[in-house]
Write a protein that holds these residues in place. Structure first.
Motif, PDB file in Angstrom:
ATOM      1  N   CYS A 197       0.826  -1.210   0.000  1.00  0.00           N
ATOM      2  CA  CYS A 197       0.000   0.000   0.000  1.00  0.00           C
ATOM      3  C   CYS A 197       0.865   1.267   0.000  1.00  0.00           C
ATOM      4  O   CYS A 197       0.542   2.254  -0.667  1.00  0.00           O
ATOM      5  CB  CYS A 197      -0.930  -0.017   1.211  1.00  0.00           C
ATOM      6  N   PHE A 198       1.958   1.211   0.723  1.00  0.00           N
ATOM      7  CA  PHE A 198       2.831   2.389   0.848  1.00  0.00           C
ATOM      8  C   PHE A 198       4.125   2.234   0.037  1.00  0.00           C
ATOM      9  O   PHE A 198       5.159   2.782   0.392  1.00  0.00           O
ATOM     10  CB  PHE A 198       3.170   2.621   2.326  1.00  0.00           C
ATOM     11  N   GLU A 199       4.016   1.483  -1.052  1.00  0.00           N
ATOM     12  CA  GLU A 199       5.201   1.189  -1.867  1.00  0.00           C
ATOM     13  C   GLU A 199       5.892   2.465  -2.346  1.00  0.00           C
ATOM     14  O   GLU A 199       7.122   2.585  -2.311  1.00  0.00           O
ATOM     15  CB  GLU A 199       4.806   0.323  -3.067  1.00  0.00           C
ATOM     16  N   TYR A 200       5.109   3.453  -2.790  1.00  0.00           N
ATOM     17  CA  TYR A 200       5.698   4.687  -3.303  1.00  0.00           C
ATOM     18  C   TYR A 200       6.433   5.437  -2.192  1.00  0.00           C
ATOM     19  O   TYR A 200       7.573   5.877  -2.366  1.00  0.00           O
ATOM     20  CB  TYR A 200       4.617   5.590  -3.908  1.00  0.00           C
TER      21      TYR A 200
ATOM     22  N   ILE B 209       7.646   4.297   0.535  1.00  0.00           N
ATOM     23  CA  ILE B 209       8.839   3.547   0.971  1.00  0.00           C
ATOM     24  C   ILE B 209       9.967   3.738  -0.042  1.00  0.00           C
ATOM     25  O   ILE B 209      11.128   3.938   0.328  1.00  0.00           O
ATOM     26  CB  ILE B 209       8.495   2.054   1.136  1.00  0.00           C
ATOM     27  N   SER B 210       9.627   3.691  -1.326  1.00  0.00           N
ATOM     28  CA  SER B 210      10.661   3.832  -2.368  1.00  0.00           C
ATOM     29  C   SER B 210      11.290   5.222  -2.362  1.00  0.00           C
ATOM     30  O   SER B 210      12.465   5.392  -2.710  1.00  0.00           O
ATOM     31  CB  SER B 210      10.063   3.532  -3.744  1.00  0.00           C
ATOM     32  N   THR B 211      10.503   6.226  -1.953  1.00  0.00           N
ATOM     33  CA  THR B 211      11.037   7.595  -1.897  1.00  0.00           C
ATOM     34  C   THR B 211      11.574   7.941  -0.504  1.00  0.00           C
ATOM     35  O   THR B 211      11.896   9.093  -0.226  1.00  0.00           O
ATOM     36  CB  THR B 211       9.937   8.602  -2.283  1.00  0.00           C
ATOM     37  N   ARG B 212      11.625   6.929   0.338  1.00  0.00           N
ATOM     38  CA  ARG B 212      12.194   7.057   1.682  1.00  0.00           C
ATOM     39  C   ARG B 212      11.449   8.054   2.569  1.00  0.00           C
ATOM     40  O   ARG B 212      12.014   8.606   3.507  1.00  0.00           O
ATOM     41  CB  ARG B 212      13.684   7.414   1.621  1.00  0.00           C
ATOM     42  N   LYS B 213      10.180   8.277   2.264  1.00  0.00           N
ATOM     43  CA  LYS B 213       9.372   9.098   3.161  1.00  0.00           C
ATOM     44  C   LYS B 213       9.007   8.321   4.423  1.00  0.00           C
ATOM     45  O   LYS B 213       8.872   8.902   5.492  1.00  0.00           O
ATOM     46  CB  LYS B 213       8.100   9.561   2.440  1.00  0.00           C
ATOM     47  N   ILE B 214       8.808   7.024   4.262  1.00  0.00           N
ATOM     48  CA  ILE B 214       8.593   6.149   5.411  1.00  0.00           C
ATOM     49  C   ILE B 214       9.428   4.892   5.234  1.00  0.00           C
ATOM     50  O   ILE B 214       9.902   4.595   4.127  1.00  0.00           O
ATOM     51  CB  ILE B 214       7.100   5.771   5.598  1.00  0.00           C
ATOM     52  N   ARG B 215       9.573   4.152   6.315  1.00  0.00           N
ATOM     53  CA  ARG B 215      10.323   2.898   6.277  1.00  0.00           C
ATOM     54  C   ARG B 215       9.372   1.726   6.064  1.00  0.00           C
ATOM     55  O   ARG B 215       8.178   1.829   6.369  1.00  0.00           O
ATOM     56  CB  ARG B 215      11.062   2.681   7.600  1.00  0.00           C
ATOM     57  N   PRO B 216       9.893   0.609   5.568  1.00  0.00           N
ATOM     58  CA  PRO B 216       9.055  -0.595   5.524  1.00  0.00           C
ATOM     59  C   PRO B 216       8.569  -0.951   6.927  1.00  0.00           C
ATOM     60  O   PRO B 216       9.213  -0.619   7.929  1.00  0.00           O
ATOM     61  CB  PRO B 216      10.012  -1.663   4.974  1.00  0.00           C
ATOM     62  N   VAL B 217       7.433  -1.609   6.989  1.00  0.00           N
ATOM     63  CA  VAL B 217       6.855  -1.973   8.286  1.00  0.00           C
ATOM     64  C   VAL B 217       7.826  -2.843   9.082  1.00  0.00           C
ATOM     65  O   VAL B 217       8.410  -3.797   8.560  1.00  0.00           O
ATOM     66  CB  VAL B 217       5.531  -2.740   8.091  1.00  0.00           C
ATOM     67  N   GLU B 218       8.014  -2.477  10.343  1.00  0.00           N
ATOM     68  CA  GLU B 218       8.822  -3.289  11.258  1.00  0.00           C
ATOM     69  C   GLU B 218       7.888  -4.181  12.064  1.00  0.00           C
ATOM     70  O   GLU B 218       6.818  -3.731  12.506  1.00  0.00           O
ATOM     71  CB  GLU B 218       9.632  -2.397  12.199  1.00  0.00           C
ATOM     72  N   VAL B 219       8.279  -5.431  12.273  1.00  0.00           N
ATOM     73  CA  VAL B 219       7.409  -6.368  12.986  1.00  0.00           C
ATOM     74  C   VAL B 219       8.176  -7.049  14.109  1.00  0.00           C
ATOM     75  O   VAL B 219       9.333  -7.423  13.950  1.00  0.00           O
ATOM     76  CB  VAL B 219       6.806  -7.413  12.011  1.00  0.00           C
ATOM     77  N   GLU B 220       7.536  -7.151  15.267  1.00  0.00           N
ATOM     78  CA  GLU B 220       8.067  -7.901  16.405  1.00  0.00           C
ATOM     79  C   GLU B 220       7.037  -8.968  16.767  1.00  0.00           C
ATOM     80  O   GLU B 220       5.845  -8.668  16.871  1.00  0.00           O
ATOM     81  CB  GLU B 220       8.297  -6.989  17.612  1.00  0.00           C
ATOM     82  N   LYS B 221       7.529 -10.182  17.005  1.00  0.00           N
ATOM     83  CA  LYS B 221       6.626 -11.284  17.353  1.00  0.00           C
ATOM     84  C   LYS B 221       6.933 -11.796  18.756  1.00  0.00           C
ATOM     85  O   LYS B 221       7.753 -11.241  19.457  1.00  0.00           O
ATOM     86  CB  LYS B 221       6.750 -12.412  16.325  1.00  0.00           C
TER      87      LYS B 221
END
Length: 813
Positions: free
Chosen positions: A374-377, A379-391
């Motif tokens: 959903c936020f591919e654009y 993320i590619s422009t470095r406005k946000i980071r890929p989702v971080e996940v903790e389990k």
């Protein structure tokens, strides 16, 4: 009219069904009763398993069916001896229908939601029939009414939606002329097209709630295998107790966060009409249970319950490009909704730099993929980071209507967690202030729940969990003292002290519920092979709140483990002097770790066994005083030796006696060489605020070269015999000077020394008897008349008492 619902655990065996019928008999004598029942415990799972096996063309579905058949026929055989033909014929007929259905699934290789509803409906239909017939057998005016003839739904199979207009009319019309007891199968219904449907998760509760609302009864009773909703999960918190009264909102919050007694959506019809719900225990019908109503009206405390939900994943979306940009939250939760991912927990930084949310761990991978897409654009422009996940996380929550505007709840909660080294990954609190939630590691849940329960519900009682290594002479006495004083501690000091683990050089033994101290030797002999790392690992694995590691050894290797315990927020109590007299850097590191991880590091017995020497010194320093000089006899063993040595005795024999009485270390050379006393004065100097190491202390030994160079303890004793003349000369010289021999430790102006001295008459040390110690502290406030601490400084009993006192002192942190 009374409406009672009995769950699968309540009808899981002939014994429990008998108890259910006893309850129904009692209720039906005072008025008409509607009883809604679930399938026999475990049967729904077996039906689904049989259906899945049939779908997979696995012929073992027939064996699963045979087990289902056997269970129901056995119940009839046990509950209705010599049952009439009608009962057995009906059962066999219904079971035959079930077998045909499974055969059909097997043959056509298809199991649709519609067929699944038909399959699972057999559980409730069979159990309700059996319970009705048992009630009739007991002489109760009972009838079974098939809920499928009353509750009308749409065709949304496996989770059908109720048509309340038609359903309510059906129920009211039927119960205008009811028998004394009417048994209804829960969970099942029929669509307006006449198809068999089911009401989904918690369906039997749903059936009972629908009936209660339609009949507008005074209360709905839900009978299960626990005595209501508890202050915490009783399987994890032994001290948890049932809550007498809860509001609807409190009950829903607790149910959402892991208290599985209720599934909130299923009781909505009753809640809409504000019908109170009473949770009762089939196994203990005399217990009050929990009453759930509009307002709890309780003044017992601010927090009503503590609960948790496991298997949580925490996902974080963050980046500078989110700040001040509207729409990020909408897009995020929209994509999760499209994937039917339920969000359990949400928190957002006020900077708008990040959004953190908790979901079921099973949905984590799908959520990461979907959100990143959903936020591919961005993320590619470095406005946000890929989702971080903790389990491997859980959510714990405090719940209570009375938390609102009650100051200090959050502080108390996070203080209790912090003291027990429970790291909080995220926090959420709604404006209603009725729920404070925190995300923590799944491994910490039990410890966290117990710590919070202790803080909010057990008031003054504090549990201490002790792990002891070195259960020799002193350890034996300590365990005896703990066993003797446990009742006093609990009643008078509100301390519940449990020994969780014990170890010697060969074996170690643990018991999560606390070791039976009346039989600890036998348990230890049956324990596993001892290891220092294994002992630490087990103490860490048990993960108990208020844990204390007690070292009653003289082992350097054990002392090197202290930092590992402190880093896990496990307090350390030690009579082993090695750590505190090791390099100054190590001593300071341990003290700093104690502060950093909020774990006590106590070592009163390092210096004077049970005497409050370090405690007295600490109080002086804490009050702003400055110790300038210390004079002391710090070895109870050496004082015993020189008090019992004279011209009529042999030095060798007196030392032997001191060791036999437990006044010396296992290796008496440590005492007689002066090393032990040097360590003690070093510790006192350090606790006074001075930076010193062992090599800075002058040691004027009274032993001969042969004594000091002996390789073994036996060699040492042999050299003492050979050098008897040397020791007699020391004694004679003291007598000639009208003095007593005392081994003295001195600290003055930043320098320290230890050695044998001739003490003249009139000196405070002259009449020091037996194994007594004495310490004189001179300070800015006490420059001429020192503070004196005097008393027994050696012996297993007094050393054990000193350790015991330090353990109790931990409870005050």
């Amino acid at each position: 009219m009374e409406v009672l619902k009995f769950g699968g655990s309540s009808v899981g065996s002939s014994k429990r069904i008998h108890q259910v019928v006893e309850i129904l008999d009692r209720y039906s004598k005072h008025g008409k009763v509607v009883c809604v029942v679930s399938a026999v415990g475990g049967i729904t799972d077996k039906l689904l398993k049989a259906g899945q096996l049939a779908l997979e063309k696995n012929e073992s579905f027939a064996a699963e069916f045979d087990e289902i058949r056997k269970i129901h026929l056995s119940l009839v055989s046990e509950l209705i001896p010599n049952a009439n033909d009608y009962v057995l014929e009906y059962l066999e007929e219904e079971l035959s229908y079930l077998k045909n259905l499974l055969d059909g699934i097997y043959l056509i290789n298809e199991l649709t939601p519609k067929t699944s509803d038909k399959l699972t409906s057999f559980g409730e239909l069979l159990s309700s029939f059996i319970i009705t017939e048992v009630a009739k057998h007991r002489g109760i005016d009972a009838v079974r009414k098939n809920s499928q003839e009353l509750i009308v739904t749409n065709s949304n199979f496996t989770k059908a939606e109720v048509n309340y207009l038609v359903t309510n009319k059906n129920i009211r019309d039927y119960f205008k002329t009811a028998h004394q007891l009417t048994v209804l199968p829960g969970f099942v219904a029929k669509s307006n097209l006449g198809e068999i449907t089911t009401l989904g998760r918690g369906g039997s509760d749903f059936t009972a709630s629908i009936v209660a609302a339609a009949l507008q009864v005074k209360k709905l009773e839900i009978w299960t295998d626990v005595s209501g909703m508890y202050t915490a999960n009783p399987k994890l918190v032994k001290q948890a107790v049932p809550i007498e009264v809860l509001s609807y909102q409190e009950a829903m919050e607790l149910s959402h966060f892991g208290a599985k007694v209720l599934f909130p959506p299923t009781v909505q019809p009753a809640l809409d009409l504000e019908i109170p719900i009473l949770i009762k225990n089939t196994l203990k019908p005399e217990d009050k249970g929990t009453l759930i109503k509009t307002h709890s009206n309780s003044t017992s405390g601010s927090v009503s319950g503590i609960t948790s939900v496991d298997h949580i994943a925490l996902l974080t979306l963050q980046g500078n490009g989110m700040v001040g940009i509207p729409g990020f939250s909408k897009r995020l939760f929209e994509v999760l909704a499209l994937e039917k991912i339920n969000v359990i927990f949400i928190t957002q930084a006020s900077s708008e730099h990040s959004i953190c949310f908790g979901i079921s761990e099973g949905d984590a991978d799908l959520a990461v993929t979907s959100v990143n897409a959903c936020f591919e654009y961005e993320i590619s422009t470095r406005k946000i980071r890929p989702v971080e996940v903790e389990k491997n996380l859980s959510i714990i929550a405090l719940v209570g209507d009375r938390m609102k505007n009650h100051q200090g709840i959050s502080g108390k909660m996070f203080s209790a967690l912090g003291k027990n080294n429970v790291n909080v990954r995220a926090i959420a609190q709604g404006a209603s202030e009725k729920n404070i939630s925190a995300v923590i590691l799944e491994n910490d849940v039990k410890k966290a729940l117990n710590a919070l329960h202790e803080s909010f519900f057990e008031v003054k009682t504090k549990q201490l969990n002790v792990f002891i290594t070195g259960v020799g002479n002193v350890g034996h006495r300590l365990l005896s003292q703990i066993e003797q004083q446990r009742k006093f501690l609990k009643n008078e000091l509100r301390i519940n002290l449990r020994v969780m683990g014990i170890s010697n050089s060969r074996k170690m033994y643990f018991d999560e519920e606390g070791i039976d101290l009346g039989n600890w030797k036998d348990h230890l002999e049956q324990g596993e092979q001892a290891s220092l790392d294994g002992f630490l690992e087990k103490a860490t694995q048990l993960n108990k709140r208020n844990s204390i590691f007690v070292d009653i050894t003289a082992s350097e290797a054990v002392s090197q483990m202290y930092s590992s315990y402190l880093k896990r927020s496990i307090s350390v109590v030690a009579c082993n002097k090695i750590a505190c007299s090791s390099e100054f850097h190590n001593y300071k590191t341990l003290k700093n770790l104690s502060k950093k991880y909020n774990a006590s590091f106590l070592f009163e017995t390092n210096v004077g066994a049970g005497l409050p020497i370090i405690d007295t010194l600490s109080n002086l320093v804490a009050s702003g005083d400055k110790v300038t000089s210390i004079q002391a006899v710090l070895s109870g063993s050496l004082n015993f030796v020189f008090n019992n040595f004279d011209s009529s005795t042999k030095f060798h024999d007196v030392v032997k006696e001191a060791q036999k009485e437990g006044f010396t270390e296992p290796d008496p050379r440590i005492d007689l060489s002066g090393v032990d006393v040097a360590r003690k004065i070093l510790i006192l100097a350090r606790e006074s605020g001075y930076e010193m190491n062992l090599e800075d202390i002058e040691n004027d030994s009274f032993l001969t070269k042969a004594n000091l160079e002996s390789d073994t303890v036996d060699d040492f004793y042999e050299s003492l015999s050979e050098d008897e003349e040397h020791f007699q000369k020391l004694f004679s010289a003291a007598i000639a000077n009208n003095s007593q021999l005392k081994y003295v430790a001195e600290f003055d102006k930043g320098k320290a020394k230890v050695g044998l001295k001739e003490i003249p008459q009139g000196h405070p040390f002259y009449n020091l008897e037996g194994k007594d110690n004495i310490v004189m502290f001179y300070s800015h406030r006490y420059p001429e008349q020192p503070i004196i601490v005097k008393g027994a400084g050696a012996g297993a009993d007094v050393t054990a008492s000193g350790l015991f006192a330090d353990i109790i002192r931990v409870s005050n942190k």
